[in-house]
Design an enzyme around this catalytic site. Structure first.
Site, PDB file in Angstrom:
ATOM      1  N   ARG A   1       0.893  -1.329   0.183  1.00 45.83           N
ATOM      2  CA  ARG A   1       0.000   0.225  -0.010  1.00 45.83           C
ATOM      3  C   ARG A   1       0.901   1.222   0.009  1.00 45.83           C
ATOM      4  O   ARG A   1       0.363   2.260  -0.622  1.00 45.83           O
ATOM      5  CB  ARG A   1      -0.863   0.076   1.059  1.00 45.83           C
ATOM      6  CG  ARG A   1      -1.900  -1.247   1.173  1.00 45.83           C
ATOM      7  CD  ARG A   1      -2.775  -1.044   2.086  1.00 45.83           C
ATOM      8  NE  ARG A   1      -4.170  -1.868   2.262  1.00 45.83           N
ATOM      9  CZ  ARG A   1      -5.074  -1.712   2.933  1.00 45.83           C
ATOM     10  NH1 ARG A   1      -5.021  -0.818   4.138  1.00 45.83           N
ATOM     11  NH2 ARG A   1      -5.878  -2.691   3.067  1.00 45.83           N
TER      12      ARG A   1
ATOM     13  N   ASP B   1     -15.572  10.017   8.338  1.00 44.71           N
ATOM     14  CA  ASP B   1     -14.687   8.987   8.093  1.00 44.71           C
ATOM     15  C   ASP B   1     -13.325   9.618   8.170  1.00 44.71           C
ATOM     16  O   ASP B   1     -13.060  10.908   7.965  1.00 44.71           O
ATOM     17  CB  ASP B   1     -14.757   8.169   6.830  1.00 44.71           C
ATOM     18  CG  ASP B   1     -14.153   6.698   6.880  1.00 44.71           C
ATOM     19  OD1 ASP B   1     -14.470   5.825   6.743  1.00 44.71           O
ATOM     20  OD2 ASP B   1     -12.681   6.855   6.794  1.00 44.71           O
TER      21      ASP B   1
HETATM   22  C1  LIG Z   1     -14.230  -1.594   7.285  1.00 46.71           C
HETATM   23  S1  LIG Z   1     -14.808   0.182   7.026  1.00 46.71           S
HETATM   24  C2  LIG Z   1     -16.533   0.030   7.862  1.00 46.71           C
HETATM   25  C3  LIG Z   1     -17.411   0.759   6.851  1.00 46.71           C
HETATM   26  C4  LIG Z   1     -18.890   0.790   7.329  1.00 46.71           C
HETATM   27  N1  LIG Z   1     -18.993   1.234   8.913  1.00 46.71           N
HETATM   28  C5  LIG Z   1     -19.444  -0.702   7.302  1.00 46.71           C
HETATM   29  O1  LIG Z   1     -19.429  -1.336   8.598  1.00 46.71           O
HETATM   30  O2  LIG Z   1     -19.612  -1.084   6.425  1.00 46.71           O
HETATM   31  C6  LIG Z   1     -14.001   0.813   8.314  1.00 46.71           C
HETATM   32  C7  LIG Z   1     -13.802   2.372   8.253  1.00 46.71           C
HETATM   33  O3  LIG Z   1     -13.315   3.137   9.351  1.00 46.71           O
HETATM   34  C8  LIG Z   1     -12.448   4.011   8.758  1.00 46.71           C
HETATM   35  N2  LIG Z   1     -11.697   4.585   9.929  1.00 46.71           N
HETATM   36  C9  LIG Z   1     -10.478   3.656  10.279  1.00 46.71           C
HETATM   37  N3  LIG Z   1     -10.000   4.370  11.573  1.00 46.71           N
HETATM   38  C10 LIG Z   1     -10.630   5.477  11.466  1.00 46.71           C
HETATM   39  C11 LIG Z   1     -10.344   6.832  12.545  1.00 46.71           C
HETATM   40  N4  LIG Z   1      -9.508   6.845  13.516  1.00 46.71           N
HETATM   41  N5  LIG Z   1     -11.593   7.765  12.413  1.00 46.71           N
HETATM   42  C12 LIG Z   1     -12.376   7.627  11.637  1.00 46.71           C
HETATM   43  N6  LIG Z   1     -12.328   6.542  10.808  1.00 46.71           N
HETATM   44  C13 LIG Z   1     -11.450   5.586  10.796  1.00 46.71           C
HETATM   45  C14 LIG Z   1     -11.527   3.669   7.830  1.00 46.71           C
HETATM   46  O4  LIG Z   1     -11.322   4.949   6.855  1.00 46.71           O
HETATM   47  C15 LIG Z   1     -12.777   2.698   6.931  1.00 46.71           C
HETATM   48  O5  LIG Z   1     -13.477   3.502   5.944  1.00 46.71           O
END
Ligand SMILES: C[S@@+](CC[C@H](N)C(=O)[O-])C[C@H]1O[C@@H](n2cnc3c(N)ncnc32)[C@H](O)[C@@H]1O
Length: 316
Positions: free
Chosen positions: A60, A163
């Site tokens: 990545r 996000d």
């Molecule tokens: C696996 S996705 C989940 C998406 C959705 N909530 C679902 O359940 O389908 C996790 C998301 O968490 C976000 N994320 C990770 N660390 C974060 C942080 N410190 N603050 C806000 N968002 C975060 C990532 O960018 C990603 O888009």
């Protein structure tokens, strides 16, 4: 669920590059560099990358080395940590998040949300926050469920979708998806809420403007020191992001989230995210659905984590 990032890359196993898999690498990447990446992303975003994810990190971030024309990870990390490199922090973070999502994921949550919001008598619009919204399928699913429950494309609802990853938020804001992303939805639902593309946009769907108008997108790091201007919500979706945090970080974030939940609000967690360790903050109501714990509720003593002192580099 706690511990380091088991699920990292769960949705993108194909991202491990050929060079990485075969042990041929374009850039020098020492274990010390990997450890530094682990420490930096943990401090900045709370994301705990497991020791087994070295190839994923190489794959990545090597794109960022190409983009910045830097010869090694050591040079890249020096560049990242030099003062004034906020833009590179954004790229670095975007590269290391995992964004797997889908429309109506964990479908049992949506009727519970709809019935709950319909039962509330508010003089203001209902407020829902989805705090790890990824590419937007989650907030748009909430909007569709509520449009159906209130039987109007303009239900009395405002959805805030945030996000940390600015790249996925741009996709979410555009509201344009490959039509295979909506293939599992009932045809009538797709007709009601999406426009089908034609010509250059054939094979794509776009969220209808009325539905999109219910959702506001904003970058927000759950680890940031302050979340300025947020008012309490009637429902918070915090699904499939806690799995990327260790327990102390989860507890610190949940403490702030619970404060932003109305007394009668609902908190929705991901299917593999048990929050029972934070029972002083949130009380289980039904499968992965929580409500505010009563004042004075006890926190389990065994394994109760200390709140993390988590520095936030990028403002929300
Ligand atoms: C696996 S996705 C989940 C998406 C959705 N909530 C679902 O359940 O389908 C996790 C998301 O968490 C976000 N994320 C990770 N660390 C974060 C942080 N410190 N603050 C806000 N968002 C975060 C990532 O960018 C990603 O888009």
């Amino acid at each position: 669920m706690s511990g380091p990032l088991e699920a990292a890359g769960a949705g993108d196993a194909g991202e491990v590059g050929e060079a990485g898999r075969a042990g041929r690498r374009d850039f020098a990447f020492r274990t010390a560099d990997f450890r530094r990446v682990q420490a930096l992303i943990h401090a900045h975003a709370g994301i705990a990358i497991a020791d087994t994810k070295e190839e994923m990190v190489y794959s990545r971030l090597s794109r960022r080395l190409r983009a910045t024309n830097l010869p090694s990870f050591e040079a890249y990390l020096r560049h990242l940590e030099a003062p004034g490199n906020e833009a590179e922090w954004e790229h670095f973070t975007n590269a290391l998040t995992t964004n797997l999502t889908s429309f109506f994921r964990e479908a049992h949550h949506f009727p519970i949300l709809a019935a709950h919001l319909r039962s509330l008598a508010r003089e203001r619009p209902l407020r829902v926050w989805t705090c790890a919204a990824s590419t937007g399928e989650e907030p748009y699913s909430i909007a569709m469920a509520l449009a159906e429950a209130f039987d109007t494309l303009s239900p009395p609802v405002r959805i805030l979708a945030t996000d940390i990853d600015t790249k996925v938020l741009a996709v979410a804001q555009a509201g344009v998806y490959e039509d295979k992303r909506v293939a599992e939805l009932p045809a009538a639902q797709v007709r009601r809420f999406f426009q089908r593309g034609s010509g250059a946009h054939a094979g794509k769907v776009r969220v209808k403007p009325e539905l999109a108008a219910l959702v506001r997108f904003k970058p927000l790091n759950l680890l940031a020191d302050d979340w300025l201007g947020l008012q309490p919500f009637d429902a918070i979706f915090c699904r499939n992001v806690m799995i990327y945090f260790d327990k102390p970080t989860q507890y610190a974030v949940l403490t702030k989230l619970a404060r932003l939940l109305e007394g009668d609000g609902l908190f929705f967690a991901g299917h593999s995210e048990s929050l029972l360790f934070a029972s002083d903050l949130l009380r289980l109501r039904s499968h992965t659905v929580y409500e505010r714990a009563p004042a004075g509720a006890a926190r389990p003593t065994r394994g109760a984590p200390r709140a993390a002192a988590a520095p936030a580099r990028m403002a929300a």
